[in-house]
Motif scaffolding. Structure first.
Motif, PDB file in Angstrom:
ATOM      1  N   LEU A   2       0.834  -1.195   0.000  1.00  0.00           N
ATOM      2  CA  LEU A   2       0.000   0.000   0.000  1.00  0.00           C
ATOM      3  C   LEU A   2       0.869   1.245   0.000  1.00  0.00           C
ATOM      4  O   LEU A   2       1.964   1.251   0.562  1.00  0.00           O
ATOM      5  N   THR A   3       0.366   2.316  -0.611  1.00  0.00           N
ATOM      6  CA  THR A   3       1.050   3.608  -0.573  1.00  0.00           C
ATOM      7  C   THR A   3       0.065   4.648  -0.076  1.00  0.00           C
ATOM      8  O   THR A   3      -1.043   4.772  -0.612  1.00  0.00           O
ATOM      9  N   LEU A   4       0.471   5.388   0.951  1.00  0.00           N
ATOM     10  CA  LEU A   4      -0.341   6.457   1.510  1.00  0.00           C
ATOM     11  C   LEU A   4       0.257   7.784   1.070  1.00  0.00           C
ATOM     12  O   LEU A   4       1.353   8.148   1.477  1.00  0.00           O
ATOM     13  N   LEU A  46      -4.374  10.417 -11.466  1.00  0.00           N
ATOM     14  CA  LEU A  46      -5.556  10.858 -12.211  1.00  0.00           C
ATOM     15  C   LEU A  46      -6.129   9.790 -13.138  1.00  0.00           C
ATOM     16  O   LEU A  46      -7.275   9.914 -13.579  1.00  0.00           O
ATOM     17  N   HIS A  47      -5.371   8.732 -13.415  1.00  0.00           N
ATOM     18  CA  HIS A  47      -5.933   7.604 -14.163  1.00  0.00           C
ATOM     19  C   HIS A  47      -6.850   6.777 -13.271  1.00  0.00           C
ATOM     20  O   HIS A  47      -7.595   5.930 -13.757  1.00  0.00           O
ATOM     21  N   ARG A  48      -6.800   7.017 -11.962  1.00  0.00           N
ATOM     22  CA  ARG A  48      -7.595   6.259 -11.002  1.00  0.00           C
ATOM     23  C   ARG A  48      -8.614   7.126 -10.259  1.00  0.00           C
ATOM     24  O   ARG A  48      -9.594   6.619  -9.730  1.00  0.00           O
ATOM     25  N   VAL A  49      -8.345   8.425 -10.211  1.00  0.00           N
ATOM     26  CA  VAL A  49      -9.209   9.367  -9.495  1.00  0.00           C
ATOM     27  C   VAL A  49      -9.547  10.511 -10.451  1.00  0.00           C
ATOM     28  O   VAL A  49      -8.635  11.139 -10.982  1.00  0.00           O
ATOM     29  N   PRO A  50     -10.827  10.800 -10.672  1.00  0.00           N
ATOM     30  CA  PRO A  50     -11.190  11.910 -11.566  1.00  0.00           C
ATOM     31  C   PRO A  50     -10.629  13.243 -11.046  1.00  0.00           C
ATOM     32  O   PRO A  50     -10.576  13.469  -9.831  1.00  0.00           O
ATOM     33  N   PRO A  91      -5.928  12.076   2.724  1.00  0.00           N
ATOM     34  CA  PRO A  91      -4.933  11.181   2.157  1.00  0.00           C
ATOM     35  C   PRO A  91      -5.493  10.421   0.964  1.00  0.00           C
ATOM     36  O   PRO A  91      -6.701  10.304   0.796  1.00  0.00           O
ATOM     37  N   LEU A  92      -4.573   9.913   0.176  1.00  0.00           N
ATOM     38  CA  LEU A  92      -4.900   8.993  -0.899  1.00  0.00           C
ATOM     39  C   LEU A  92      -4.229   7.674  -0.538  1.00  0.00           C
ATOM     40  O   LEU A  92      -3.034   7.656  -0.246  1.00  0.00           O
ATOM     41  N   LEU A  93      -4.991   6.607  -0.540  1.00  0.00           N
ATOM     42  CA  LEU A  93      -4.421   5.296  -0.242  1.00  0.00           C
ATOM     43  C   LEU A  93      -4.490   4.439  -1.486  1.00  0.00           C
ATOM     44  O   LEU A  93      -5.575   4.079  -1.958  1.00  0.00           O
ATOM     45  N   GLU A  94      -3.322   4.135  -2.036  1.00  0.00           N
ATOM     46  CA  GLU A  94      -3.251   3.281  -3.222  1.00  0.00           C
ATOM     47  C   GLU A  94      -3.219   1.831  -2.771  1.00  0.00           C
ATOM     48  O   GLU A  94      -2.283   1.407  -2.094  1.00  0.00           O
ATOM     49  N   LEU A  95      -4.268   1.101  -3.157  1.00  0.00           N
ATOM     50  CA  LEU A  95      -4.382  -0.302  -2.766  1.00  0.00           C
ATOM     51  C   LEU A  95      -3.669  -1.224  -3.733  1.00  0.00           C
ATOM     52  O   LEU A  95      -3.069  -2.213  -3.335  1.00  0.00           O
ATOM     53  N   ASP A  97      -2.717  -1.470  -8.411  1.00  0.00           N
ATOM     54  CA  ASP A  97      -2.486  -0.687  -9.628  1.00  0.00           C
ATOM     55  C   ASP A  97      -3.734   0.021 -10.146  1.00  0.00           C
ATOM     56  O   ASP A  97      -3.637   0.918 -10.972  1.00  0.00           O
ATOM     57  N   ASP A  98      -4.912  -0.387  -9.687  1.00  0.00           N
ATOM     58  CA  ASP A  98      -6.148   0.180 -10.219  1.00  0.00           C
ATOM     59  C   ASP A  98      -6.975   0.975  -9.217  1.00  0.00           C
ATOM     60  O   ASP A  98      -7.906   1.667  -9.611  1.00  0.00           O
ATOM     61  N   THR A  99      -6.691   0.875  -7.938  1.00  0.00           N
ATOM     62  CA  THR A  99      -7.576   1.453  -6.927  1.00  0.00           C
ATOM     63  C   THR A  99      -6.862   2.408  -5.992  1.00  0.00           C
ATOM     64  O   THR A  99      -5.852   2.049  -5.372  1.00  0.00           O
ATOM     65  N   ILE A 100      -7.404   3.613  -5.892  1.00  0.00           N
ATOM     66  CA  ILE A 100      -6.923   4.602  -4.928  1.00  0.00           C
ATOM     67  C   ILE A 100      -8.139   5.112  -4.158  1.00  0.00           C
ATOM     68  O   ILE A 100      -9.118   5.568  -4.758  1.00  0.00           O
ATOM     69  N   LEU A 101      -8.086   5.008  -2.836  1.00  0.00           N
ATOM     70  CA  LEU A 101      -9.144   5.531  -1.981  1.00  0.00           C
ATOM     71  C   LEU A 101      -8.829   6.990  -1.669  1.00  0.00           C
ATOM     72  O   LEU A 101      -7.704   7.322  -1.309  1.00  0.00           O
TER      73      LEU A 101
END
Length: 112
Positions: A2-4, A46-50, A91-95, A97-101
């Motif tokens: 994970l990346t925060l 931005l490929h994962r979050v508008p 924060p943005l949490l990258e789970l 390659d396709d999902t960022i919370l």
């Protein structure tokens, strides 16, 4: 792993970090102020979050922008984020390659 994506002195980012620590989840941090926000990293996000969801319109940085800067399109919005990395919602949490919370509220990471 994970990346925060965070800013060290942001209270919400600290809560998110604490929640991950309490769950004993392995993660790395990327401080947007200290580590910066490069064009490739921004495009990755931005490929994962508008774009409209990625800009924090409640931030002090946003309030300090001119009306002209606040009237952004896809290109000028990207330039704004590169110029002012603290405009990125966090924060943005990258789970993976396709999902960022985006953001954090108590309980958001319970299912991780």
């Amino acid at each position: 792993m994970l990346t925060l994506y965070m800013i060290d002195n942001c209270d919400t980012c600290r809560k998110a970090r604490k929640a991950l620590d309490e769950k004993s989840l392995l993660f790395k941090t990327h401080d947007l102020r200290k580590d910066g926000l490069s064009a490739p990293l921004l495009e990755h996000i931005l490929h994962r979050v508008p774009l409209v969801e990625a800009i924090n319109k409640r931030s002090k940085t946003w309030r300090e922008l001119s009306d002209e800067e606040k009237d952004f399109d896809a290109n000028s919005g990207r330039q704004l984020l590169l110029k002012h990395p603290t405009l990125l919602k966090r924060p943005l949490l990258e789970l993976d390659d396709d999902t960022i919370l985006v953001g954090y509220k108590d309980g958001d990471y319970d299912k991780l």
